[in-house]
Design a protein around this motif. Structure first.
Motif, PDB file in Angstrom:
ATOM      1  N   UNK A 144      63.442  -2.119  54.781  1.00 46.89           N
ATOM      2  CA  UNK A 144      64.393  -3.219  54.586  1.00 46.89           C
ATOM      3  C   UNK A 144      64.754  -3.462  53.125  1.00 46.89           C
ATOM      4  N   UNK A 145      64.192  -2.699  52.203  1.00 46.14           N
ATOM      5  CA  UNK A 145      64.573  -2.771  50.791  1.00 46.14           C
ATOM      6  C   UNK A 145      64.743  -1.348  50.274  1.00 46.14           C
ATOM      7  N   UNK A 146      65.702  -1.182  49.350  1.00 47.69           N
ATOM      8  CA  UNK A 146      66.039   0.159  48.879  1.00 47.69           C
ATOM      9  C   UNK A 146      66.919   0.033  47.644  1.00 47.69           C
ATOM     10  N   UNK A 147      67.265   1.172  47.033  1.00 53.27           N
ATOM     11  CA  UNK A 147      68.138   1.166  45.860  1.00 53.27           C
ATOM     12  C   UNK A 147      69.064   2.370  45.926  1.00 53.27           C
ATOM     13  N   UNK A 148      70.139   2.295  45.168  1.00 53.43           N
ATOM     14  CA  UNK A 148      71.049   3.423  45.021  1.00 53.43           C
ATOM     15  C   UNK A 148      71.816   3.242  43.715  1.00 53.43           C
ATOM     16  N   UNK A 149      72.422   4.310  43.251  1.00 56.74           N
ATOM     17  CA  UNK A 149      73.211   4.309  42.016  1.00 56.74           C
ATOM     18  C   UNK A 149      74.647   4.666  42.357  1.00 56.74           C
ATOM     19  N   UNK A 150      75.558   3.883  41.814  1.00 57.37           N
ATOM     20  CA  UNK A 150      76.980   4.141  42.028  1.00 57.37           C
ATOM     21  C   UNK A 150      77.755   3.621  40.816  1.00 57.37           C
ATOM     22  N   UNK A 152      77.586   4.337  37.768  1.00 50.34           N
ATOM     23  CA  UNK A 152      76.786   4.074  36.579  1.00 50.34           C
ATOM     24  C   UNK A 152      75.955   2.807  36.644  1.00 50.34           C
ATOM     25  N   UNK A 153      75.988   2.094  37.773  1.00 50.93           N
ATOM     26  CA  UNK A 153      75.155   0.912  38.000  1.00 50.93           C
ATOM     27  C   UNK A 153      74.076   1.238  39.021  1.00 50.93           C
ATOM     28  N   UNK A 154      72.910   0.629  38.860  1.00 54.03           N
ATOM     29  CA  UNK A 154      71.897   0.689  39.910  1.00 54.03           C
ATOM     30  C   UNK A 154      71.974  -0.585  40.746  1.00 54.03           C
ATOM     31  N   UNK A 155      71.940  -0.410  42.054  1.00 55.13           N
ATOM     32  CA  UNK A 155      71.928  -1.528  42.993  1.00 55.13           C
ATOM     33  C   UNK A 155      70.567  -1.572  43.669  1.00 55.13           C
ATOM     34  N   UNK A 156      69.935  -2.730  43.621  1.00 54.94           N
ATOM     35  CA  UNK A 156      68.628  -2.928  44.237  1.00 54.94           C
ATOM     36  C   UNK A 156      68.787  -3.934  45.365  1.00 54.94           C
ATOM     37  N   UNK A 177      53.644  -5.773  48.208  1.00 48.67           N
ATOM     38  CA  UNK A 177      54.101  -4.388  48.285  1.00 48.67           C
ATOM     39  C   UNK A 177      55.504  -4.226  47.717  1.00 48.67           C
ATOM     40  N   UNK A 178      56.420  -5.115  48.114  1.00 51.32           N
ATOM     41  CA  UNK A 178      57.791  -5.006  47.624  1.00 51.32           C
ATOM     42  C   UNK A 178      57.887  -5.380  46.145  1.00 51.32           C
ATOM     43  N   UNK A 179      57.083  -6.332  45.694  1.00 49.10           N
ATOM     44  CA  UNK A 179      57.086  -6.681  44.283  1.00 49.10           C
ATOM     45  C   UNK A 179      56.654  -5.487  43.435  1.00 49.10           C
ATOM     46  N   UNK A 180      55.628  -4.788  43.887  1.00 49.67           N
ATOM     47  CA  UNK A 180      55.190  -3.587  43.159  1.00 49.67           C
ATOM     48  C   UNK A 180      56.299  -2.540  43.151  1.00 49.67           C
ATOM     49  N   UNK A 181      56.968  -2.386  44.287  1.00 52.68           N
ATOM     50  CA  UNK A 181      58.093  -1.438  44.365  1.00 52.68           C
ATOM     51  C   UNK A 181      59.187  -1.834  43.381  1.00 52.68           C
ATOM     52  N   UNK A 182      59.516  -3.115  43.300  1.00 54.19           N
ATOM     53  CA  UNK A 182      60.558  -3.578  42.390  1.00 54.19           C
ATOM     54  C   UNK A 182      60.158  -3.333  40.938  1.00 54.19           C
ATOM     55  N   UNK A 183      58.920  -3.605  40.600  1.00 55.55           N
ATOM     56  CA  UNK A 183      58.446  -3.348  39.239  1.00 55.55           C
ATOM     57  C   UNK A 183      58.591  -1.869  38.880  1.00 55.55           C
ATOM     58  N   UNK A 184      58.183  -1.003  39.809  1.00 56.39           N
ATOM     59  CA  UNK A 184      58.279   0.438  39.583  1.00 56.39           C
ATOM     60  C   UNK A 184      59.729   0.883  39.484  1.00 56.39           C
ATOM     61  N   UNK A 185      60.584   0.305  40.344  1.00 57.68           N
ATOM     62  CA  UNK A 185      62.003   0.656  40.355  1.00 57.68           C
ATOM     63  C   UNK A 185      62.659   0.324  39.019  1.00 57.68           C
ATOM     64  N   UNK A 186      62.358  -0.827  38.473  1.00 59.43           N
ATOM     65  CA  UNK A 186      62.950  -1.221  37.198  1.00 59.43           C
ATOM     66  C   UNK A 186      62.386  -0.404  36.039  1.00 59.43           C
ATOM     67  N   UNK A 187      61.091  -0.115  36.077  1.00 57.40           N
ATOM     68  CA  UNK A 187      60.487   0.698  35.018  1.00 57.40           C
ATOM     69  C   UNK A 187      61.086   2.105  34.988  1.00 57.40           C
TER      70      UNK A 187
END
Length: 305
Positions: A144-150, A152-156, A177-187
């Motif tokens: 239910x949470x994911x990211x993609x790039x389009x 030149x922007x990243x969408x979370x 779990x999702x907070x850790x994923x978000x931290x990793x995604x931004x890093x």
């Protein structure tokens, strides 16, 4: 609508001075936007109150913009209500959605789940469709949470709706779990790449202070705004490329700028659940232009005018 888990206090919330909708900090006007997105949230689709026809009109309005829209971000509460309904009612609402989208929409659409898109029927916990699984299957989401790039922007895309401690209603949060994923995604994101975050429940909003007959105290419920707002804001502060956070849920339009992040609560396609305006906010959607340097413009459009 019952929403539990009161925030204990409001202290410390700092809001930027009022900014007219449609303005933003100094985007270079000689540049062309890299993306134009429509933010449609809280459609609450079902076959009553002319909701299908209004939704078709909204989709046509988006796709008839003189400056072409590149994609739609759907902010959740996609169907009218799944919470305690029987499966036949739920099936009909989703079938209606798929029929309309197939016939009336040619744009790519990215979805997040709202509280009304989750089947929390206490007597059906053992069924495979319980919780978020039914809607995730309808939307072909593995998580239910994911990211993609389009452009030149990243969408979370965040999953902001979770069961409260009593397991019968919901609050806004990410969970460990999702907070850790978000931290990793931004890093792992290039700090030069601007980031747009989409949630259903607002991370930060001023709309909760709009109440009738309040003398000297507001109550903020955990189902109305993220209960982990302080932790998320601290995380965004470490990543200045987070520029824009979009949400819905409240069916009101507001704009809060805090620590150089803009939080937009973009009303509702359904307005007051297909009964006209919700307070002063007409049924509508957000139209946002994104620029390569992280700037953006935004406006809220009443498609029924």
């Amino acid at each position: 609508m019952q929403r539990r888990s009161l925030f204990k206090k409001l202290g410390g919330l700092l809001l930027a001075p009022a900014i007219p909708f449609g303005t933003v900090a100094a985007a270079p006007r000689n540049d062309k936007p890299v993306l134009r997105i429509a933010h449609l949230t809280d459609v609450h689709l079902y076959d009553k109150l002319d909701a299908p026809e209004h939704f078709r009109k909204c989709l046509h309005h988006v796709q008839s913009q003189e400056a072409k829209v590149d994609m739609i971000l759907n902010g959740g509460d996609i169907v009218f209500d799944m919470n305690k309904e029987n499966l036949s009612t739920i099936d009909a609402q989703w079938k209606l959605l798929h029929d309309i989208m197939k016939k009336e929409c040619s744009l790519p659409v990215y979805y997040t789940l709202g509280n009304h898109d989750i089947w929390w029927h206490e007597n059906s916990r053992g069924q495979a469709a319980y919780g978020k699984q039914y809607s995730m299957g309808q939307l072909q989401l593995s998580l239910p949470y994911y990211s993609f790039v389009k452009g030149g922007w990243k969408f979370i895309i965040l999953d902001s709706v979770h069961l409260d401690i009593d397991d019968t209603w919901y609050i806004g949060k990410l969970g460990d779990e999702q907070m850790h994923w978000l931290e990793t995604e931004l890093k792992s994101t290039d700090p030069r790449m601007p980031v747009c975050v989409l949630s259903h429940i607002p991370i930060l909003t001023a709309t909760l202070m709009v109440e009738d007959n309040v003398v000297n105290r507001w109550q903020m419920l955990g189902g109305d705004m993220h209960t982990d707002v302080a932790k998320i804001i601290r995380l965004f502060y470490q990543h200045p490329n987070v520029k824009l956070c979009l949400s819905g849920h409240i069916h009101l339009k507001d704009k809060v700028v805090y620590n150089n992040v803009t939080y937009l609560c973009n009303g509702a396609v359904s307005g007051a659940w297909w009964n006209g305006n919700n307070r002063e906010t007409a049924p509508g959607y957000g139209l946002i232009e994104l620029f390569a340097n992280g700037d953006f413009t935004e406006k809220y459009i009443n498609y029924q005018v």
